[in-house]
Design a protein around this motif. Sequence first.
Motif: not given
Length: 358
Positions: A269-276
Amino acid sequence: MSKSNRRTFLLDFEKPLCELESRIEQIRELATENQVDVSDQIQHLEEKAVQLRKEIFSTLTPAQRLQLARHPRRPSTLDYIQAMSEEWFELHGDRAGDDDPALVGGIARLNGRPVMMLGHQKGRDTKDNVARNFGMASPSGYRKAMRLMEHANHFRMPICTFIDTPGAWAGVEAEKTGQGEAIAYNLRQMFSLDVPILCTVIGEGGSGGALGIGVGDRILMLEHAVYTVATPEACAAILWKDSGKSEQACEALKITAWDLKDLGILDQILSEPVRGAHADPITAANFLKEALISNLDELMQLSPQQRKEQRYQKFRNIGKFTDLAANGQLQLPSENETNGKSYHHIEEETSSSHFLSY
């Protein structure tokens, strides 16, 4: 993304956060006009906004993640390719008379390494979406994808695919020109390719349209993306005869990255910036680039035969079968209830007494 654009595409669950941020901005402007020091109050409100942002985006429901996956400003395949690669040369055509704009691909250079990148391409506005058929590829799109992958295999270039489609195009013309055959051919051939294959779900991964470029050594997924056997609206319409129950379908389908990781379908699972990803596309692209480079470095250490064997075993191990009758969890019908047919007769007619958990 600018504040005006953010408000234009504001999602329902983001409204409390947007209102708080607007208050902070108004207070800051008034303080500047009146030359009043309100730094302590602003700091308190900004801390509150940070906390609220974390609370909202850490407790999203599957239906809310679907909204983020479908966000009009979410980065597309071409956005990621152009942000990640040092060079990019798009290739066109299926060599059978057509070039589907809903599925794009070409040769790129990733961290100095030549790779083949391809994926579904949605539009940015209504006109562009119509031209791209909303990212729903036709048979020529999947044949183009396979042509590019075979080209990559011939020249020993790794393959990176990006999945972002509600499903393959279901039009009459698509059926006439062999939609099912095109996808099935891709599924078979991708298992036989010698080069490393990385598949990343960057937005909405739907049905066979996603699987047509989704057979890989590693399956990656952005944290706010979704991956499902059918759109929740279609599932609700089939099961409950009511597409309005799509939220219920979102829960039942197990569409989120964490659900799929638990089921053994995803590798990372790859992280995204907080708001997407749409809130900070460059940062999202950097996260994806790091993951692709890391996984490619690992896969390049294996021989082609090892990669193909692991790829085969990976997909063979997806899905758990349980014989409910053997475990005493299934009450078998009597012969009277089945018009005199035995359970084993019914089993032969239906070909299986097993139930698939996913």
